[in-house]
Enzyme design. Structure first.
Site, PDB file in Angstrom:
ATOM      1  N   PHE A 126      49.382  45.375  41.539  1.00  0.00           N
ATOM      2  CA  PHE A 126      48.041  45.877  41.287  1.00  0.00           C
ATOM      3  C   PHE A 126      47.825  47.028  42.268  1.00  0.00           C
ATOM      4  CE2 PHE A 126      43.389  45.919  41.731  1.00  0.00           C
ATOM      5  CZ  PHE A 126      43.078  46.215  40.428  1.00  0.00           C
ATOM      6  N   THR A 127      46.991  48.001  41.886  1.00  0.00           N
ATOM      7  CA  THR A 127      46.847  49.222  42.700  1.00  0.00           C
ATOM      8  C   THR A 127      46.576  48.929  44.182  1.00  0.00           C
ATOM      9  OG1 THR A 127      44.547  49.267  41.978  1.00  0.00           O
ATOM     10  CG2 THR A 127      46.066  50.739  40.835  1.00  0.00           C
ATOM     11  N   LYS A 179      35.935  39.334  39.881  1.00  0.00           N
ATOM     12  CA  LYS A 179      36.513  38.933  38.596  1.00  0.00           C
ATOM     13  C   LYS A 179      36.309  37.440  38.352  1.00  0.00           C
ATOM     14  CE  LYS A 179      38.505  42.977  39.426  1.00  0.00           C
ATOM     15  NZ  LYS A 179      39.824  43.139  39.968  1.00  0.00           N
ATOM     16  N   PHE A 205      42.676  60.272  39.283  1.00  0.00           N
ATOM     17  CA  PHE A 205      41.937  59.750  38.122  1.00  0.00           C
ATOM     18  C   PHE A 205      40.487  59.408  38.442  1.00  0.00           C
ATOM     19  CE2 PHE A 205      41.672  55.237  39.166  1.00  0.00           C
ATOM     20  CZ  PHE A 205      42.721  55.052  40.065  1.00  0.00           C
ATOM     21  N   TYR A 236      23.951  33.178  60.685  1.00  0.00           N
ATOM     22  CA  TYR A 236      25.157  33.940  61.034  1.00  0.00           C
ATOM     23  C   TYR A 236      26.344  32.987  61.075  1.00  0.00           C
ATOM     24  CZ  TYR A 236      28.187  37.366  63.175  1.00  0.00           C
ATOM     25  OH  TYR A 236      29.209  38.236  63.411  1.00  0.00           O
ATOM     26  N   ASP A 277      47.893  35.519  43.399  1.00  0.00           N
ATOM     27  CA  ASP A 277      46.626  36.234  43.214  1.00  0.00           C
ATOM     28  C   ASP A 277      45.902  35.582  42.032  1.00  0.00           C
ATOM     29  OD1 ASP A 277      44.611  38.004  42.435  1.00  0.00           O
ATOM     30  OD2 ASP A 277      45.795  39.805  42.840  1.00  0.00           O
ATOM     31  N   ARG A 320      44.550  54.723  31.378  1.00  0.00           N
ATOM     32  CA  ARG A 320      45.629  54.130  32.169  1.00  0.00           C
ATOM     33  C   ARG A 320      46.930  54.758  31.691  1.00  0.00           C
ATOM     34  NH1 ARG A 320      43.681  51.353  36.775  1.00  0.00           N
ATOM     35  NH2 ARG A 320      43.365  53.563  36.948  1.00  0.00           N
TER      36      ARG A 320
HETATM   37  C1  LIG Z   1      40.526  43.632  41.120  1.00  0.00           C
HETATM   38  C2  LIG Z   1      41.745  42.985  41.566  1.00  0.00           C
HETATM   39  C3  LIG Z   1      42.112  42.992  42.919  1.00  0.00           C
HETATM   40  C4  LIG Z   1      41.301  43.723  43.976  1.00  0.00           C
HETATM   41  O1  LIG Z   1      40.023  43.169  44.122  1.00  0.00           O
HETATM   42  P1  LIG Z   1      38.740  44.008  44.575  1.00  0.00           P
HETATM   43  O2  LIG Z   1      37.647  42.994  44.649  1.00  0.00           O
HETATM   44  O3  LIG Z   1      38.489  45.079  43.557  1.00  0.00           O
HETATM   45  O4  LIG Z   1      39.038  44.585  45.930  1.00  0.00           O
HETATM   46  C5  LIG Z   1      43.283  42.345  43.265  1.00  0.00           C
HETATM   47  N1  LIG Z   1      44.049  41.726  42.343  1.00  0.00           N
HETATM   48  C6  LIG Z   1      43.726  41.705  41.045  1.00  0.00           C
HETATM   49  C7  LIG Z   1      44.619  40.997  40.061  1.00  0.00           C
HETATM   50  C8  LIG Z   1      42.571  42.325  40.596  1.00  0.00           C
HETATM   51  O5  LIG Z   1      42.267  42.312  39.286  1.00  0.00           O
END
Ligand SMILES: *Cc1c(COP(=O)(O)O)cnc(C)c1O
Length: 484
Positions: free
Chosen positions: A134-135, A268, A457, A82, A225, A391
């Protein structure tokens, strides 16, 4: 060439897989009538397809990149504890080595990092300038009471372009914004490497330096990011003269050293699950630290399993390998250039995330209110079993009056996860997309039959506006017979 493209006798450069396949997953390619039934069952929404009915899953790169043998092997020596797990110590060492940052906060995925950063730094009525949203980023900044202000260049949304860095932030727009609203309202500037929503388009190191200069002048921190940093680095090495002979690690440090806070989705960047935030300043670390045990898990696992933590450490180091980060961009370039050469409307130059078909150019006879990108996604699945992601207008929710909001870009994204597909599979994509383009007049529109109010979507259901899907199947059978 500074990468693994090989020159063939014809003079053409072809991407060469610098790995061999040792674990495989069987695929099926259903007959065309069954593919039609499958997309009907999914309400003409590729998110609702069953994966067993899909031949090539090009929906996303999220959590679908191939893992290496070294990553799988590392999972066997994970240290379950832990608190104080040795696996976490190994990950922390990898973070410092790869990103040149001292302090690390683990989280369960990218959006969790966005949650912590925006809750700690964003106040009501704050504005966060960025190259592109990003969303999940936008959702979390708004949840904290702030707003997103996108400062992309005029070139970013052009379909046909030869600009090498469409992901750059427009410096003049940044200066104007600061002059207009004042630096006090800006908690940080966010830069996204390999801008996801415009197709994995990169920004240059020079652009990041220019952003830094302005940020420093006003004392505004920079958040970077790095979820898609690998592919961004590949393009810097290829396209930015100063970095032609620099190593991946040198370019990584050049970018990360210009940011105060970096964060990532390891779905990613390292082909695992999870995420994290890394900083050099102990003050930033302390400001965010206590959110981790509150929302994620104890500081030495942050909601991740120790196996993922081990594989993440290995995966992050592999991101410094040019053969690993060049795979997707090279395969995408191969596909984009060939389609472009045949006159099929695709976004150029090729980015690092996928091949994006321009549905407005593909289906000019389908009104945006009948969702051309969604119709194209369904049509491609019917004739090939390839699953892409809409998209376009379906991905926008209706306005307050209940009207559709036609999306500026109407795209079908065909994502290319790292080291997953072979070149003959990509040639199959090229062939079927080309056939579809030649038969584009058959494709008609879609209408909603079940429509959620938000993020429609994901689970909304649609139907064709005419009997075009049946005509498409008939033409396919006429040309290919019983061949798949
Ligand atoms: C996918 C993504 C995120 C969000 O990450 P999750 O692991 O899906 O929560 C943030 N920024 C970028 C550029 C991404 O491609």
């Amino acid at each position: 060439m500074a990468d693994s493209m090989v020159k063939f006798m014809s003079g053409e450069y072809v991407p060469l897989e610098m790995h061999k396949v040792r674990v495989v997953q069987k695929l099926t390619l259903l007959p065309v009538e069954e593919r039609l039934k499958s997309i009907e069952g999914a309400g003409f929404n590729t998110f609702l397809l069953q994966n067993k009915d899909v031949f090539l899953d090009m929906l996303t790169d999220s959590g679908t990149n191939a893992m290496s043998d070294q990553q799988i092997a590392s999972m066997m020596v994970a240290d379950d504890a832990y608190a104080g797990s040795a696996s976490f110590t190994r990950l922390q060492e990898a973070i410092t080595e790869v990103f040149n940052k001292k302090y690390f906060l683990p989280v369960h995925q990218g959006r969790a990092a966005e949650h912590i950063i925006s809750q700690v730094y964003v106040r009501k009525d704050n504005v966060v300038p960025m190259n592109f949203h990003f969303t999940t980023t936008k959702a979390h900044i708004e949840l904290a009471g702030g707003k997103v202000n996108e400062l992309f260049t005029d070139e970013a949304l052009k379909i046909k372009s030869s600009v090498p860095f469409k992901g750059n932030l427009d410096i003049a727009k940044l200066k104007n914004l600061i002059a207009k609203i004042g630096k006090e309202k800006i908690p940080y500037i966010r830069m996204e490497a390999g801008t996801n929503l415009i197709g994995g388009q990169p920004f240059s190191v020079q652009n990041m330096r220019d952003v830094r200069k302005v940020a420093q002048e006003y004392g505004i921190p920079i958040v970077l990011d790095v979820s898609l940093i690998g592919e961004n680095i590949y393009f810097v090495k290829l396209r930015e003269e100063e970095f032609k002979n620099k190593s991946v690690k040198e370019i990584m440090y050049a970018l990360c050293d210009l940011a105060d806070i970096i964060y990532f989705s390891s779905r990613k960047v390292s082909c695992t699950r999870g995420g994290g935030i890394a900083v050099n300043s102990y003050d930033h670390y302390l400001a965010m630290r206590d959110m981790v045990p509150l929302f994620e898990g104890f500081l030495t696992y942050g909601g991740m399993s120790v196996r993922e933590i081990e594989a993440m450490a290995v995966g992050l180091r592999e991101t410094l390998d040019l053969d690993v980060i060049s795979h997707s961009p090279q395969f995408i370039k191969f596909l984009v250039d060939r389609l472009d050469g045949k006159g099929v409307p695709v976004v150029t130059p090729a980015g690092g995330l996928g091949c994006h078909l321009d549905a407005k150019g593909f289906l000019p006879h389908v009104s945006q209110l009948e969702y051309p990108a969604g119709a194209l996604a369904s049509a491609l699945f019917i004739i090939s079993g390839i699953r892409g992601m809409e998209r376009g207008t379906i991905s926008m929710d209706r306005d307050a009056q209940g009207n559709d909001v036609p999306s500026e870009l109407e795209l079908l994204r065909l994502a290319l996860p790292r080291r997953v597909f072979t070149l003959s599979q990509i040639k199959f994509v090229e062939d079927r997309v080309t056939w579809l383009y030649q038969n584009r007049q058959i494709i008609g529109g879609l209408k909603f039959v079940e429509e959620p109010k938000v993020l429609r979507f994901f689970v909304g259901r649609l139907a064709p506006t005419t009997d075009w899907t049946k005509k498409l199947v008939a033409k396919f059978k006429q040309d290919f017979g019983d061949n798949l």
